[in-house]
Write a protein that holds these residues in place. Structure first.
Motif, PDB file in Angstrom:
ATOM      1  N   GLU A  83       0.840  -1.202   0.000  1.00 42.36           N
ATOM      2  CA  GLU A  83       0.000   0.000   0.000  1.00 42.36           C
ATOM      3  C   GLU A  83       0.871   1.247   0.000  1.00 42.36           C
ATOM      4  N   MET A  84       1.933   1.239   0.827  1.00 41.08           N
ATOM      5  CA  MET A  84       2.783   2.417   0.908  1.00 41.08           C
ATOM      6  C   MET A  84       3.627   2.592  -0.360  1.00 41.08           C
ATOM      7  N   MET A  85       3.759   1.516  -1.147  1.00 37.74           N
ATOM      8  CA  MET A  85       4.448   1.655  -2.436  1.00 37.74           C
ATOM      9  C   MET A  85       3.447   1.967  -3.536  1.00 37.74           C
ATOM     10  N   ALA A  86       2.231   2.374  -3.116  1.00 39.64           N
ATOM     11  CA  ALA A  86       1.187   2.745  -4.071  1.00 39.64           C
ATOM     12  C   ALA A  86       0.769   1.578  -4.953  1.00 39.64           C
ATOM     13  N   VAL A  87       0.825   0.361  -4.380  1.00 38.21           N
ATOM     14  CA  VAL A  87       0.349  -0.807  -5.106  1.00 38.21           C
ATOM     15  C   VAL A  87      -0.843  -1.346  -4.332  1.00 38.21           C
ATOM     16  N   ASN A  88      -1.950  -1.546  -5.039  1.00 37.88           N
ATOM     17  CA  ASN A  88      -3.148  -2.019  -4.362  1.00 37.88           C
ATOM     18  C   ASN A  88      -3.029  -3.523  -4.106  1.00 37.88           C
ATOM     19  N   PRO A  89      -2.941  -3.933  -2.840  1.00 35.57           N
ATOM     20  CA  PRO A  89      -2.770  -5.369  -2.585  1.00 35.57           C
ATOM     21  C   PRO A  89      -3.984  -6.188  -3.018  1.00 35.57           C
ATOM     22  N   LEU A  90      -5.156  -5.562  -3.072  1.00 37.42           N
ATOM     23  CA  LEU A  90      -6.327  -6.309  -3.543  1.00 37.42           C
ATOM     24  C   LEU A  90      -6.109  -6.744  -4.990  1.00 37.42           C
ATOM     25  N   MET A  91      -5.490  -5.856  -5.775  1.00 38.67           N
ATOM     26  CA  MET A  91      -5.244  -6.189  -7.171  1.00 38.67           C
ATOM     27  C   MET A  91      -4.033  -7.109  -7.299  1.00 38.67           C
ATOM     28  N   ARG A  92      -2.960  -6.763  -6.576  1.00 40.94           N
ATOM     29  CA  ARG A  92      -1.691  -7.462  -6.772  1.00 40.94           C
ATOM     30  C   ARG A  92      -1.681  -8.842  -6.112  1.00 40.94           C
ATOM     31  N   VAL A  93      -2.310  -8.962  -4.945  1.00 42.64           N
ATOM     32  CA  VAL A  93      -2.208 -10.203  -4.170  1.00 42.64           C
ATOM     33  C   VAL A  93      -3.526 -10.980  -4.156  1.00 42.64           C
ATOM     34  N   ILE A  94      -4.632 -10.288  -3.873  1.00 40.04           N
ATOM     35  CA  ILE A  94      -5.883 -11.003  -3.615  1.00 40.04           C
ATOM     36  C   ILE A  94      -6.562 -11.434  -4.911  1.00 40.04           C
ATOM     37  N   ALA A  95      -6.733 -10.494  -5.835  1.00 36.72           N
ATOM     38  CA  ALA A  95      -7.511 -10.802  -7.044  1.00 36.72           C
ATOM     39  C   ALA A  95      -6.968 -12.012  -7.812  1.00 36.72           C
ATOM     40  N   PRO A  96      -5.650 -12.101  -8.057  1.00 37.36           N
ATOM     41  CA  PRO A  96      -5.190 -13.279  -8.807  1.00 37.36           C
ATOM     42  C   PRO A  96      -5.510 -14.586  -8.090  1.00 37.36           C
ATOM     43  N   ARG A  97      -5.450 -14.568  -6.769  1.00 35.14           N
ATOM     44  CA  ARG A  97      -5.728 -15.798  -6.028  1.00 35.14           C
ATOM     45  C   ARG A  97      -7.200 -16.166  -6.094  1.00 35.14           C
ATOM     46  N   LEU A  98      -8.057 -15.153  -5.975  1.00 35.18           N
ATOM     47  CA  LEU A  98      -9.493 -15.406  -6.047  1.00 35.18           C
ATOM     48  C   LEU A  98      -9.873 -15.945  -7.424  1.00 35.18           C
ATOM     49  N   ILE A  99      -9.427 -15.262  -8.469  1.00 35.79           N
ATOM     50  CA  ILE A  99      -9.788 -15.671  -9.829  1.00 35.79           C
ATOM     51  C   ILE A  99      -9.204 -17.055 -10.136  1.00 35.79           C
ATOM     52  N   ALA A 100      -7.968 -17.284  -9.708  1.00 40.29           N
ATOM     53  CA  ALA A 100      -7.340 -18.583  -9.974  1.00 40.29           C
ATOM     54  C   ALA A 100      -8.151 -19.701  -9.335  1.00 40.29           C
ATOM     55  N   GLY A 101      -8.623 -19.474  -8.099  1.00 43.12           N
ATOM     56  CA  GLY A 101      -9.445 -20.483  -7.433  1.00 43.12           C
ATOM     57  C   GLY A 101     -10.716 -20.748  -8.221  1.00 43.12           C
ATOM     58  N   MET A 102     -11.323 -19.666  -8.733  1.00 38.97           N
ATOM     59  CA  MET A 102     -12.566 -19.820  -9.472  1.00 38.97           C
ATOM     60  C   MET A 102     -12.338 -20.561 -10.784  1.00 38.97           C
ATOM     61  N   ILE A 103     -11.160 -20.385 -11.376  1.00 35.50           N
ATOM     62  CA  ILE A 103     -10.876 -21.081 -12.635  1.00 35.50           C
ATOM     63  C   ILE A 103     -10.490 -22.538 -12.380  1.00 35.50           C
ATOM     64  N   ALA A 104      -9.686 -22.743 -11.323  1.00 31.66           N
ATOM     65  CA  ALA A 104      -9.121 -24.082 -11.112  1.00 31.66           C
ATOM     66  C   ALA A 104     -10.185 -25.097 -10.686  1.00 31.66           C
ATOM     67  N   MET A 105     -11.158 -24.647  -9.900  1.00 31.22           N
ATOM     68  CA  MET A 105     -12.102 -25.618  -9.322  1.00 31.22           C
ATOM     69  C   MET A 105     -12.858 -26.446 -10.363  1.00 31.22           C
ATOM     70  N   PRO A 106     -13.490 -25.837 -11.381  1.00 34.08           N
ATOM     71  CA  PRO A 106     -14.203 -26.673 -12.346  1.00 34.08           C
ATOM     72  C   PRO A 106     -13.275 -27.633 -13.085  1.00 34.08           C
ATOM     73  N   ILE A 107     -12.056 -27.176 -13.360  1.00 32.34           N
ATOM     74  CA  ILE A 107     -11.104 -28.057 -14.055  1.00 32.34           C
ATOM     75  C   ILE A 107     -10.788 -29.251 -13.179  1.00 32.34           C
ATOM     76  N   LEU A 108     -10.514 -28.983 -11.903  1.00 38.83           N
ATOM     77  CA  LEU A 108     -10.181 -30.067 -10.979  1.00 38.83           C
ATOM     78  C   LEU A 108     -11.359 -31.027 -10.830  1.00 38.83           C
ATOM     79  N   ALA A 109     -12.579 -30.472 -10.742  1.00 42.33           N
ATOM     80  CA  ALA A 109     -13.750 -31.333 -10.567  1.00 42.33           C
ATOM     81  C   ALA A 109     -13.957 -32.211 -11.794  1.00 42.33           C
ATOM     82  N   ALA A 110     -13.745 -31.636 -12.985  1.00 42.95           N
ATOM     83  CA  ALA A 110     -13.900 -32.435 -14.211  1.00 42.95           C
ATOM     84  C   ALA A 110     -12.872 -33.563 -14.227  1.00 42.95           C
ATOM     85  N   LEU A 111     -11.631 -33.246 -13.818  1.00 41.50           N
ATOM     86  CA  LEU A 111     -10.595 -34.276 -13.774  1.00 41.50           C
ATOM     87  C   LEU A 111     -10.946 -35.365 -12.766  1.00 41.50           C
TER      88      LEU A 111
END
Lengths: 261, 185, 267
Positions: free
Chosen positions: A133-161
């Motif tokens: 945050e102090m480096m003017a980087v939004n942690p929601l974008m940099r850290v949280i969002a990729p993890r959330l989206i990745a989970g949403m993408i990975a789950m159906p693939i894993l379930a199909a497998l």
């Protein structure tokens, strides 16, 4: 003294509602930040690797075993009615409709969800999120969002497998071991498993579970008390809440999807 | 941190495996045929029955034991209170004569019910939205027994017994017939 | 327009969950100077840094940084301001999944589109400043506390900020590492002209590298002046802190009832 009980109950309910509200706002904020990931696809790939690829092995092994057990149990029951030809159908329907999405989500919560929470919680405890945050980087974008989206993408693939390898596991036991005819194993399946009602609904289920599990995991991490005890409690909560929500959501979705059939 | 290239390769493999698994579920486990993916190559026909027995939506429609379509909806015609069954038939079978018969059959003695199509001899074919006029309703066990009792108690006693034997014979014959049809399928 | 004071904190109050942490506090930090803010644990020093960085908003008063009122900025303006601020966290706050090189490169990669070969040069220059050019391939877990803080410092100056906030820069360091950090802070301030705000409870070290010192207690300024003035101050508060007396205006005892009463009450 008399009102103590009501006060405790009221406070507990208010706390839960408050948390749910914060979690919802957080979810919307993260989704709002996630469009910035489009030019930064690499971040998403890293997380799909972490939550998807690293969960692959446990999902494949579990799926194979569940399919094999279904083969055994299904055979011993069906053979009493002379209906062992329907074994393929039984295995496929159980996996595609229920066990695939649900067991995958439970394993995902235990393997990937807890890791996500612990990772984010530790980043918070070691001031990495504040530092961003102090480096003017939004942690929601940099850290949280990729993890959330990745989970949403990975789950159906894993379930199909999971479902696919489970069907093969059932084939292994039913056909190779117990002597069900291979042709009827597959043909009964194809005749009676419907692409929309069964497979598509199964995919919808795993999508919903993916959103729920990833959301809970990242929120618990982000909301964790930044101490080692706080992080361990948050990890614990992730597994418990994810598992309960998956089972609860499964009931709701099942009654919506298959209730009228 | 794992090398970027390794991550990319693994994620690629992961997504590919997921796609393969979905394809396997769709084509080997489910009933998708490649032709079905490209446009609706199907047409609808209806048939009216006095009684459909236990027929359900999605039940197969067969011709000489080969599946050519499925039941897409079932409802009651409010005018004459007969059951209307809508069937979706694959376009590969677009040459069913207009005097085709639709019969509700049972797979096995107590199995699922399905529709059997017996083509007639007309030169014109059924088109999308057409109705099959000739139908034969489901075999309902209670009605059969009722018929049998009625005819058995109809006239003199001795006659009744021979009629009973005759009805029973026909019943068994019919059940066998269906069983052999199922075998053919 | 260059204002003389880079930071002005005007009558700021801040409370968290009904607990007042900072009450009616004013201070100024002149451009290009090194200013120490000293005080005991829990006196609101870190809160002050968070107010300057805009991570929290004051309940009363205004925080002005480089002519901008921080509480009124929107997210984009705030982020633009933060690109010109550096902050050194107590723990370093290095990103644990990135190497030393990537940590220093992080803010540059996030905010600029430098080609890789120029970026490499910039990063190596920053690492050379803190004397850790040779450690670029190490991971944060392989660094000692002092080295981690030096890497964090290299990262803080990566975007050439106008100011750096140091949160307890000396805590938990051995004397040699302390000396290194003190020298770096001094050099960055004197050679590059970066305004420094050093928040510390380490009186001697903080005074040694600062031009001006504030002493905080209980959410207020209880003493200020040049380091020498503060150290010679006659104020009871200041004396207790400077000399490390266990009892004084800040009581040894956490507020409690009468001791004997408490014991006699039984269970």
């Amino acid at each position: 003294m008399m009102f103590g009980f009501f006060a405790d109950l009221g406070r507990a309910v208010l706390d839960r509602v408050n948390r749910l509200g914060r979690a919802s706002i957080f979810f919307v904020q993260v989704l709002a930040a996630s469009w910035q990931l489009i030019p930064r696809f690499q971040l998403l790939l890293q997380q799909i690797y972490a939550v998807g690829v690293l969960t692959l092995l446990i999902i494949l092994v579990a799926g194979l075993f569940v399919g094999m057990v279904l083969g055994f149990q299904g055979y011993t029951t069906l053979v009493r009615f002379g209906a062992e030809d329907s074994l393929g159908l039984l295995v496929a329907l159980s996996l595609v409709r229920e066990l695939g999405p649900v067991v995958t989500a439970l394993l995902f919560a235990g393997r990937a969800g807890s890791a996500l929470t612990a990772e984010i919680g530790l980043m918070k405890a070691t001031e990495q999120l504040a530092g961003m945050e102090m480096m003017a980087v939004n942690p929601l974008m940099r850290v949280i969002a990729p993890r959330l989206i990745a989970g949403m993408i990975a789950m159906p693939i894993l379930a199909a497998l999971f479902s696919a390898i489970g069907v093969l596991g059932g084939h292994l036991v039913g056909v190779e071991l117990l002597g069900v005819d291979s042709g009827s194993y597959w043909s009964q399946m194809r005749e009676n498993v419907d692409i929309y009602d069964d497979i598509f609904n199964g995919v919808i289920k795993s999508l919903v579970f993916g959103v729920a599990c990833a959301w809970i995991a990242v929120f618990e991490g982000y909301d964790a008390v930044p101490t080692s005890e706080g992080v361990s409690r948050a990890t614990n909560r992730t597994v418990v809440y994810s598992s309960l929500s998956v089972l609860g959501l499964d009931f709701v979705l099942t009654s919506l999807m298959f209730g009228e059939a | 941190m794992v090398d970027r290239r390794v991550v990319e390769i693994w994620v690629g493999v992961f997504v590919l495996l997921g796609g393969l698994a979905l394809a396997m579920l769709a084509f080997m486990v489910g009933n998708v045929r490649v032709t079905e993916l490209f446009g609706a190559q199907e047409y609808q026909i209806t048939a009216q029955f006095d009684n459909i027995g236990g027929l359900k939506v999605k039940a197969p429609v067969t011709l000489a034991g080969v599946r050519i379509g499925r039941v897409s909806s079932i409802y009651v015609d409010q005018q004459d209170f007969r059951a209307v069954v809508e069937m979706t038939i694959s376009n590969s079978y677009n040459n069913l004569p207009t005097d085709t018969t639709a019969i509700i059959l049972t797979s096995g003695v107590l199995g699922e019910q399905y529709i059997g199509i017996e083509p007639g001899g007309e030169e014109t074919f059924l088109k999308n939205g057409d109705q099959i006029i000739l139908t034969q309703s489901a075999l309902v066990l209670e009605n059969l027994i009722g018929q049998f009792l009625y005819s058995a108690g109809g006239d003199g006693d001795t006659d009744g017994i021979s009629k009973l034997a005759g009805t029973l014979e026909r019943l068994i014959e019919r059940l066998f017939e269906e069983e052999s049809k199922k075998g053919a399928k | 327009m260059q204002m003389e004071n880079l930071i002005e904190i005007q009558n700021v109050s801040f409370s968290y969950a009904d607990r007042s942490i900072i009450s009616d506090l004013s201070l100024v930090i002149p451009r290009g100077k090194a200013v120490a803010i000293m005080g005991g644990s829990g006196c609101g020093k870190t809160t002050l840094l968070n107010l300057i960085g805009g991570r929290i908003s004051p309940s009363k008063g205004d925080v002005v940084v480089d002519g901008l009122s921080v509480p009124t900025l929107n997210t984009k303006e705030l982020f633009d301001l933060r690109k010109r601020m550096g902050m050194l966290f107590q723990t370093g706050a290095l990103l644990t999944d990135l190497s030393v090189f990537e940590n220093v490169a992080f803010p540059i990669r996030e905010h600029t589109r430098l080609p890789e070969n120029i970026l490499r040069k910039v990063v190596l220059m920053k690492l050379e400043t803190v004397g850790l050019r040779g450690a670029r391939e190490l991971m944060p877990s392989e660094l000692s506390g002092g080295m981690a803080r030096r890497v964090a410092l290299a990262r803080a100056i990566a975007l050439e900020p106008m100011m750096i906030m140091y949160d307890e820069p000396f805590t938990g360091l051995d004397p040699i590492s302390k000396g290194v950090i003190a020298k770096l802070i001094r050099e960055l301030n004197e050679i590059l002209g970066i305004t420094s705000i050093i928040v510390s409870h380490d009186v001697v070290d903080a005074c040694a590298i600062s031009d001006y010192a504030y002493l905080m207690g209980d959410g207020r300024i209880i003493g200020q002046g040049t380091p020498d003035d503060v150290q010679r101050s006659g104020s009871e508060h200041v004396r207790q802190f400077m000399d490390g007396l266990p009892d004084g205006p800040v009581p040894y005892q956490y507020p409690a009832g009468e001791y004997l009463d408490d014991l006699a009450r039984g269970s």
